[in-house]
Scaffold this active site. Structure first.
Site, mmCIF file in Angstrom:
data_model
loop_
_atom_site.group_PDB
_atom_site.id
_atom_site.type_symbol
_atom_site.label_atom_id
_atom_site.label_comp_id
_atom_site.label_asym_id
_atom_site.label_seq_id
_atom_site.Cartn_x
_atom_site.Cartn_y
_atom_site.Cartn_z
ATOM 1 N N ASN A 195 -10.117 0.060 -0.516
ATOM 2 C CA ASN A 195 -8.658 0.139 -0.423
ATOM 3 C C ASN A 195 -8.064 -0.425 -1.715
ATOM 4 O OD1 ASN A 195 -5.945 -0.198 0.085
ATOM 5 N ND2 ASN A 195 -6.213 -1.119 2.106
ATOM 6 N N CYS A 246 0.815 -1.228 0.000
ATOM 7 C CA CYS A 246 0.000 0.000 0.000
ATOM 8 C C CYS A 246 0.844 1.272 0.000
ATOM 9 C CB CYS A 246 -0.948 0.004 1.193
ATOM 10 S SG CYS A 246 -2.118 -1.353 1.137
ATOM 11 N N HIS A 260 -3.309 7.455 2.215
ATOM 12 C CA HIS A 260 -3.716 6.143 1.688
ATOM 13 C C HIS A 260 -5.125 5.845 2.194
ATOM 14 C CE1 HIS A 260 -3.982 2.013 0.693
ATOM 15 N NE2 HIS A 260 -3.781 1.560 1.915
#
Ligand code: UT7
Length: 350
Positions: free
Chosen positions: A307, A140, A277
């Protein structure tokens, strides 16, 4: 003059120029954002659709994560096709042709194939035959790592214009029977073009001002994929101790963000936009609150995208540029934390 309503450049001209000697960009060259673009799969999957398949509910997902829907790749949609679309959009936004690019970095953990790199597939799809292209894997945090890496190439003088892409098809590594992970992730791609330009090194001069990258492999088994070429010879499925990841996330990203603030000589209230993020709305809010960043400066897309790992920040940047929130001269902080653990942040004058 009311500082709150002053344009960012006027606001910052009141401050002494920061000491740029500790990790921040030197005065001569800065990596400036020339264009941004994104691409999403055609299919939207709302929470209700998942609630019909696993023991979950729209209410639980929204309350615990802020996610309402995600995009899921269909036949013919892969990480490289999404990446190439996002790259084309970023080139178009910057008024550039593919031949203007001499570096491509794709941040991804879900490549089409074990090799060659998605970046070389994007290169071929765009018809680029010069320069270098490679993938970067920091889960990520991948986009932040890719931005910091491209920045170092551009500032060294070795390359002139970089396509920095975050692209993922996490739907292809999810265990769709595991409610603790399958409701969280989505697919998509975002891209920016970074261009080396002369800079006077002042805070209000466009470009990447500071970046900080970290990792700590002691946490590698808290978020991982249980397969791979050298172990199972399979792709594997994502496994996560969600609570453990949550527990570390806010502290880790706060640390690198404050490092960037120190390098650039700015305080949290001076940034115009916070683009974190997009993993969980609760993590985003807790981070902003801990840093003292006003909630109306936070770009949130986790409700629509879920996500999307390395794609989440460039997807959010594209949304906020297109809707007119992020403008030239704005100070933008990006940050992420993910598998490894890896974490990082970068401060950009747009
Ligand atoms: O992008 C990389 C970084 N990743 C992240 O940042 C993710 C970080 N972690 C998180 O976002 C959160 O930890 C989750 C969203 C994954 C989970 O939220 P939580 O508040 O930590 O919930 P929990 O894991 O403590 O689970 C609470 C309850 C459990 O039931 P019991 O044991 O209390 O009876 C879970 O079994 O919720 C249950 N549960 C669910 N219930 C309905 C877990 N997943 C689901 C689900 N639907 N999908």
């Amino acid at each position: 003059m009311n500082l709150a309503s002053a344009p960012p450049q006027a606001r910052r001209s009141r401050r002494p120029d920061p000491d740029l000697s500790r990790g921040a960009a030197p005065a001569s060259i800065r990596s400036c954002v020339r264009g941004v673009g994104s691409a999403l799969p055609a299919r939207v999957v709302p929470n209700e659709e998942l609630a019909a398949k696993v023991d979950t509910s729209d209410e639980w997902i929204v309350q615990r994560t802020g996610i309402r829907q995600r995009y899921v790749a269909g036949p013919g949609e892969t990480t490289s096709t999404l990446a190439a679309k996002a790259a084309e959009a970023a080139l178009g936004a910057g008024g550039l042709k593919p031949a203007d690019i001499d570096l491509i970095i794709v941040a991804t953990s879900t490549p089409d194939l074990t090799f060659p790199a998605v970046a070389t597939q994007v290169q071929a799809l765009l018809g680029i035959v010069e320069g270098a292209a490679f993938d970067l894997q920091a889960v990520c945090t991948g986009f932040v790592y890719a931005v910091a890496t491209a920045d170092k190439f551009l500032r060294s003088g070795s390359n002139k214009r970089a396509l920095v892409i975050g692209a993922e098809t996490f739907s292809r590594i999810l265990d769709w029977g595991d409610r603790t992970t399958c409701v969280l992730f989505g697919d998509g791609a975002g891209a920016i073009v970074l261009e080396a330009r002369d800079s006077d090194g002042r805070l209000a001069s466009p470009g990447i001002i500071a970046s900080r990258l970290r990792s700590d492999g002691r946490h590698r088994s808290k978020l991982y994929v249980d397969g791979g070429p050298s172990t199972t010879q399979t792709v594997g499925h994502l496994r996560m101790e969600g609570k453990e990841v949550f527990r570390h996330a806010v502290g880790m990203v706060t640390d690198v963000i404050q490092g960037c603030f120190a390098d650039a000589g700015v305080t949290a209230d001076e940034i115009d936009w916070f683009v974190p993020h997009q993993a969980n709305r609760r993590i985003i809010d807790a981070t902003a609150d801990k840093l003292g960043i006003a909630r109306d400066k936070v770009i949130v897309t986790v409700d629509k995208h879920g996500n999307t790992s390395a794609a989440s920040i460039p997807l959010a940047l594209d949304v906020a540029v297109k809707d007119g929130r992020i403008k030239p001269g704005d100070l933008v902080m990006i940050e992420a934390m993910g598998g490894g653990f890896t974490w990082g942040a970068a401060l950009i004058c747009w």
